[in-house]
Structures are given as structure tokens and as C-alpha cells.
Design an enzyme around this catalytic site. Structure first.
Site, short mmCIF file in Angstrom:
data_model
loop_
_atom_site.label_atom_id
_atom_site.label_comp_id
_atom_site.label_asym_id
_atom_site.label_seq_id
_atom_site.Cartn_x
_atom_site.Cartn_y
_atom_site.Cartn_z
N PHE A 171 34.14 40.20 39.78
CA PHE A 171 32.68 40.19 39.66
C PHE A 171 32.05 39.54 40.89
O PHE A 171 32.50 38.48 41.34
CB PHE A 171 32.24 39.33 38.46
CG PHE A 171 32.73 39.78 37.11
CD1 PHE A 171 31.96 40.64 36.32
CD2 PHE A 171 33.94 39.31 36.60
CE1 PHE A 171 32.39 41.02 35.06
CE2 PHE A 171 34.38 39.69 35.34
CZ PHE A 171 33.61 40.56 34.57
N ASP A 172 30.98 40.14 41.38
CA ASP A 172 30.08 39.42 42.28
C ASP A 172 29.31 38.40 41.42
O ASP A 172 29.30 38.51 40.18
CB ASP A 172 29.12 40.44 42.91
CG ASP A 172 28.08 39.79 43.82
OD1 ASP A 172 28.40 38.75 44.43
OD2 ASP A 172 26.96 40.31 43.90
N GLY A 173 28.68 37.43 42.07
CA GLY A 173 27.95 36.40 41.31
C GLY A 173 26.49 36.75 41.09
O GLY A 173 26.09 37.17 40.01
N PHE A 288 32.62 44.68 40.29
CA PHE A 288 31.19 44.87 40.04
C PHE A 288 30.35 44.16 41.10
O PHE A 288 30.55 42.97 41.34
CB PHE A 288 30.80 44.29 38.66
CG PHE A 288 31.47 44.98 37.51
CD1 PHE A 288 30.95 46.16 36.99
CD2 PHE A 288 32.60 44.44 36.91
CE1 PHE A 288 31.54 46.79 35.91
CE2 PHE A 288 33.21 45.07 35.82
CZ PHE A 288 32.68 46.24 35.33
#
Length: 321
Positions: A171-173, A288
Site C-alpha cells: 500500500f501507498d500511504g 495500491f
């Protein structure tokens, strides 16, 4: 295929996948666009005994099923598993070819939703959907606007082998797990002001982003393995892969996750470096991100990347998976 009891949607972690994300249907899509629905249906009927080739979401779905097998061994009575729903706006006539393809690959997908051209949004809500993956950027945007975790899946430029035994999700943040509030500061005022803002607000948790709930669901399942003493052999591994730099803005990201009672197994702060090379080492089943720049970089290195159309980074341009 063994007959297994289906979980109730409200108990399971429901993953809705569109037919064009699960299978490669470019030729069929071309016929539909160029020759219309009647010719498209006729083509599908003629080819219904030929299985579709695997699409970008296929390895992810296989990995979900591998986790389910482990969960069923450990918790035979539990409904707290992944429940995969095939979403398609296809005519029901095309269903036979989809069913044949699912059986050909021995996938355990019992729930089908063939909407005959209608929007899937009301069905996604009825299924208590935790994540919706599609190749159609407009439908994904519609789902995000309705508060459903969703992403547009893109095929990688090259095939890279991924784990058969461990589900890996990256995941991106900002604007994915977290809201886009910090990204807005960066866009409006630049990097120095962003660093100042993050330092000043280090102990104030960020608001949640669209995929926070999916990370939460993965964490819930991970704990079921940990409680059986299987932390080191857990078949789910999560990664935070962010352009933030650790020293100047990393603490707020980690403290936000902690405030939610969540964690990722690995946190990678790239300080603006490209994400693709690192993702090539991690080999996630899906990554993502809210920025097409990072999605394209991941794609080039062989990662199945999914675009989350949320927050200030979005531009109203057309996206093509």
C-alpha cells in the site's frame, strides 16, 4: 471441486473482482466496442468452451484462496475468510464461458453478479464489499465516491513470478491508507512546508483513506494465524511503500497506523525515490497507489499495480488499463 459452505457476506471479507480484471478479455472488448453487443454475445457463445487467459487480478485471487485453505484448516467453523464475488456488466449469456473458465482454473468463486450493463454499485453495497477491483476506471471512481474501497487494476509490462503460499499486499500511504490532507499541503505549499506540517502534527493521527478498512481486514486475519503461534509462517504479509522520508515525515505515518491498532509487516520510506525497483524485490500480488506515475513505474517492473482514484493527486484525464 469440493463443496464448501459459503460464508454470509457480512461475516466474510468480500472481494469483488470484475471479469476484465480476473481474465484477459481484450479481444472480446474490442469486438464489443467496434461491432456492438449482439456480435459480442455471438462471439462469446461460439467460444464458450475456450477458457479466458488469466488477467492482472488472477494471481491475487489465487493467493486469497491459498489463505482461505490455511484458515479452513485452522478454523473449520469460521466464516471469517475471503469471499470472492465475480462482478461483470456482461449479459448473462456470457456467464457460461466465465463459469467454464473459473472451473478450468479450479477457482472457488460461487457468487456471480451479472448486471447486464447496469452499474454494480448497489450490488457492491449489498455484498458488504471490502474491496472492488475492476479494469474500468469510471466504475472504480463511482465506487470510491460511494465510500467503497476500490482500485483500477493494470496489467504489468512483464510477467514476474509471485509467491504461491503467501499473499503479499503493498500500500501507498497518503490518499490510500491515509487521507490526502498532507498531500494537499505538499501540492499547495511545497516540500519544506509539508515537512514542517508533518513535524508539527506528528502526534495527530491522519484521517483514514479509502483502503484503511482493507488493511484492517488483512490484520484481523493475520491475528488468527498469530494466535496459533504462526506469526513467522503467516500466509499474509503487508507493506507500506511510501514516497515519504523516514526522518522528516515517517513518524506520523507509523503513529497513525498505531493509533488505529494496525501495523504493516514492513514499512519502506523511499524519500521520493522510484517505487518500481523496490516492488520488484517485494513481488506483491497487488500494489495500491493514488498516483498514475507510481502505478506506471510499478507496471514497468512487473508488478500488478492498482490505481486508487482518491484525493488531490487526481486529474480528470482518461485512464486506460
Amino acid at each position: 471441486m469440493e463443496a464448501l459452505e459459503m460464508p454470509k457476506p457480512q461475516n466474510a471479507i468480500t472481494i469483488a473482482v470484475s471479469s476484465r480484471a480476473l481474465f484477459r478479455m481484450e479481444e472480446e472488448q474490442r469486438i464489443f466496442q467496434e461491432q456492438g453487443v449482439e456480435e459480442y454475445v455471438r462471439y462469446q457463445l461460439e467460444h464458450e468452451n475456450e477458457p479466458f487467459s488469466p488477467g492482472p487480478a488472477f494471481p491475487f485471487v489465487k493467493a486469497l484462496e491459498a489463505v482461505n485453505r490455511r484458515l479452513r484448516e485452522l478454523y473449520p467453523e469460521s466464516e471469517d475468510i475471503f469471499d470472492i464475488v465475480l462482478m461483470t456488466n456482461n449479459h448473462a449469456q456470457v456467464g457460461v464461458r466465465l463459469i467454464n473458465s473459473i472451473n478450468h482454473y479450479d477457482l472457488f468463486i460461487e457468487r456471480f453478479c451479472m448486471t447486464g450493463g447496469n452499474s454494480p454499485i448497489c450490488y457492491l453495497k449489498a455484498y458488504h464489499t471490502n474491496l472492488y477491483l475492476s479494469a474500468d476506471a469510471e466504475k472504480v471512481q463511482e465506487a470510491i465516491n460511494e465510500g467503497i474501497a476500490a482500485a483500477t487494476v493494470f496489467s504489468p509490462s512483464k510477467d514476474v513470478a509471485v509467491s504461491q503460499t503467501q499473499l503479499r499486499v503493498a500500500f501507498d500511504g497518503d490518499a490510500v491508507l491515509f487521507s490526502d490532507e498532507s498531500e494537499r499541503i505538499f501540492k499547495a505549499h511545497g516540500l519544506d512546508r509539508f515537512f514542517e506540517h508533518e513535524k508539527a502534527h506528528e502526534n495527530k493521527p491522519l484521517a483514514q483513506g479509502p483502503l484503511k478498512g482493507f488493511l484492517e481486514a488483512l490484520g484481523r486475519l493475520q491475528k488468527k494465524f498469530y494466535s496459533k503461534g504462526l506469526r513467522l509462517e503467516c500466509p499474509i504479509r503487508t507493506y507500506l511503500v511510501t514516497a515519504r522520508s523516514a526522518a522528516s515525515s515517517g513518524a506520523r505515518a507509523l503513529k497513525t497506523l498505531r493509533s488505529w491498532g494496525l501495523e504493516t509487516d514492513e514499512a519502506l520510506f523511499l524519500a521520493g525515490a522510484p517505487k518500481g525497483p523496490l516492488l520488484e524485490k517485494i513481488r506483491p500480488h497487488i500494489f495500491f497507489d493514488d498516483q498514475m506515475f507510481h502505478v506506471a513505474g510499478a507496471q514497468e517492473m512487473g508488478t500488478v499495480a492498482a490505481h486508487v482514484p482518491y484525493g488531490v493527486a487526481q486529474t480528470p484525464r482518461e485512464l486506460h488499463p
